[in-house]
Write a protein that holds these residues in place. Sequence first.
Motif, PDB file in Angstrom:
ATOM      1  N   ASP A  92       0.804  -1.330  -0.042  1.00  0.00           N
ATOM      2  CA  ASP A  92      -0.024   0.032  -0.081  1.00  0.00           C
ATOM      3  C   ASP A  92       0.929   1.137  -0.091  1.00  0.00           C
ATOM      4  N   VAL A  93       2.425   0.945  -0.074  1.00  0.00           N
ATOM      5  CA  VAL A  93       3.052   2.312   0.188  1.00  0.00           C
ATOM      6  C   VAL A  93       3.352   2.753  -1.379  1.00  0.00           C
ATOM      7  N   MET A  94       2.929   4.094  -1.586  1.00  0.00           N
ATOM      8  CA  MET A  94       3.091   4.706  -2.880  1.00  0.00           C
ATOM      9  C   MET A  94       4.561   4.669  -3.237  1.00  0.00           C
ATOM     10  N   GLY A  95       4.965   4.563  -4.447  1.00  0.00           N
ATOM     11  CA  GLY A  95       6.280   4.458  -4.796  1.00  0.00           C
ATOM     12  C   GLY A  95       6.855   3.017  -5.266  1.00  0.00           C
ATOM     13  N   VAL A  96       6.226   2.058  -4.490  1.00  0.00           N
ATOM     14  CA  VAL A  96       6.681   0.504  -4.637  1.00  0.00           C
ATOM     15  C   VAL A  96       5.818  -0.126  -5.628  1.00  0.00           C
ATOM     16  N   VAL A  97       6.562  -0.606  -6.422  1.00  0.00           N
ATOM     17  CA  VAL A  97       5.968  -1.487  -7.755  1.00  0.00           C
ATOM     18  C   VAL A  97       5.552  -2.933  -7.385  1.00  0.00           C
ATOM     19  N   TRP A  98       6.623  -3.697  -6.803  1.00  0.00           N
ATOM     20  CA  TRP A  98       6.499  -5.137  -6.376  1.00  0.00           C
ATOM     21  C   TRP A  98       6.967  -5.136  -5.108  1.00  0.00           C
ATOM     22  N   VAL A  99       6.146  -6.085  -4.556  1.00  0.00           N
ATOM     23  CA  VAL A  99       6.465  -6.758  -3.170  1.00  0.00           C
ATOM     24  C   VAL A  99       6.621  -8.088  -3.097  1.00  0.00           C
ATOM     25  N   HIS A 100       7.854  -8.799  -2.601  1.00  0.00           N
ATOM     26  CA  HIS A 100       8.028  -9.953  -2.313  1.00  0.00           C
ATOM     27  C   HIS A 100       8.588 -10.486  -1.026  1.00  0.00           C
ATOM     28  N   LEU A 101       7.859 -11.444  -0.480  1.00  0.00           N
ATOM     29  CA  LEU A 101       8.366 -12.183   0.670  1.00  0.00           C
ATOM     30  C   LEU A 101       9.531 -13.087   0.132  1.00  0.00           C
ATOM     31  N   VAL A 102      10.835 -12.884   0.797  1.00  0.00           N
ATOM     32  CA  VAL A 102      12.189 -13.428   0.387  1.00  0.00           C
ATOM     33  C   VAL A 102      12.924 -14.183   1.674  1.00  0.00           C
ATOM     34  N   ARG A 103      13.634 -15.376   1.128  1.00  0.00           N
ATOM     35  CA  ARG A 103      14.323 -15.662   2.088  1.00  0.00           C
ATOM     36  C   ARG A 103      15.895 -15.105   1.888  1.00  0.00           C
TER      37      ARG A 103
END
Length: 423
Positions: A92-103
């Motif tokens: 929901d943060v403006m400016g972020v295009v993709w969000v990934h949960l990563v190891r």
Amino acid sequence: MPAPLESVPPPQDRDGAGSGLGELCVLMKLGEIVLKGSNRKLFERRLHNNIRNSVRDLGQIRLSQRGSGVIIVRRPGASDVEVARIAERMADVMGVVWVHLVRRVDKDLDTITDVAVRSMADLQGSFAVRARRRDKRFAMTSSELAGHLGSRIVEAYGYPVRLKRPDHTLYVEVDKDEAFVFTDGTPGQGGLPAGMSGRGLVLMSGGIDSPVAAHRMIRRGLKVDFLHFSGMPFTGPESIYKAYSLVRQLDRFQVGSRLFVIPFGKAQQQLKSSGAERLQIVAQRRLMLRTAEALADDLGAECLVTGDALGQVSSQTMANITALDDAVDLPILRPLIGMDKTEIMDQARRIGTLAISELPDEDCCTMLTPRQVETAAKIGDLRQIDRRLDADELAEHLLTTAQVHKPSFLGEAAPARVRAAGA
């Protein structure tokens, strides 16, 4: 937010180390910000502050910039569920295009291979591997690493490889001191960090359009406050409840929203008594804009924002829009001006405001509406009505009745009856 690596058994301890999978954290890809020039650092600094504000109720986080357009958010010691909640907020943060949960794992080929293979267990269908080494000192090139991991996954599970439109995609990114392994992510909001483009004031009705207009301007970097005109004392508080709920929903995208509520019923009655007749709707909207301009001056806002769409209703003809612009000196931004109702409703549904907007209420726009509405208002006629009402003085009086609320999606709320300048 779909959880990557969800086929992997949960770690034995809170940071995932007991399972050998490494620490679970959040990796975000940026878009438009990376195109900025010498002022890019200002955009990144604003974005970092917004990220921290969006999760301030979830505990302390560690945030770092990695290479071009990549941000890592960590919370050492947090459970996987807690980290997944942070990832949901990041979308929901403006400016972020993709969000990934990563190891997050050691930059070691055997460790990367082990985590990558285990992360693909129990899946069905085709797959592809996308590898990227930001550290060019790593022994394998990106294509060599992708081929190596792909062959090991085929050996382990027999999944078919499909490089175009696979059912599942495994990503591996190798950094200077570590590597990240993850599967499919969630699209973010894109745009610019909220607050980077200045401040605005949104005229917020209880309808479908104005929340979408607000979202679109927040996405372009505005930090906005909201002004709602209720029909009180001649209507109930339902429209205020709706406006409060809408602002709380929109607060997800900027944090720290304020809602100003002004009872407008008596002013409408004065307009009706002034003989506005067919000009009633346009005249009252001009008064709303004058009041909004006075409030914007107190708040330091540089523009007004409305949900107008050209030709959607009688007050939004080209002639009437021109007559509205004449009422104030501040620019009026209309981000929906060329959209149709179906497009606006689709966006309202996507940002979570449609169901709230469709709740029944009686707001000031439904009160004292003339049987016929002027579609081509003349500015001279409207200025005469303004003079009869002493519109500037009436706008200042309306402003003294403003009540401010803070409908935070974080659960904070602080209503108080104040003069706008003291908000």
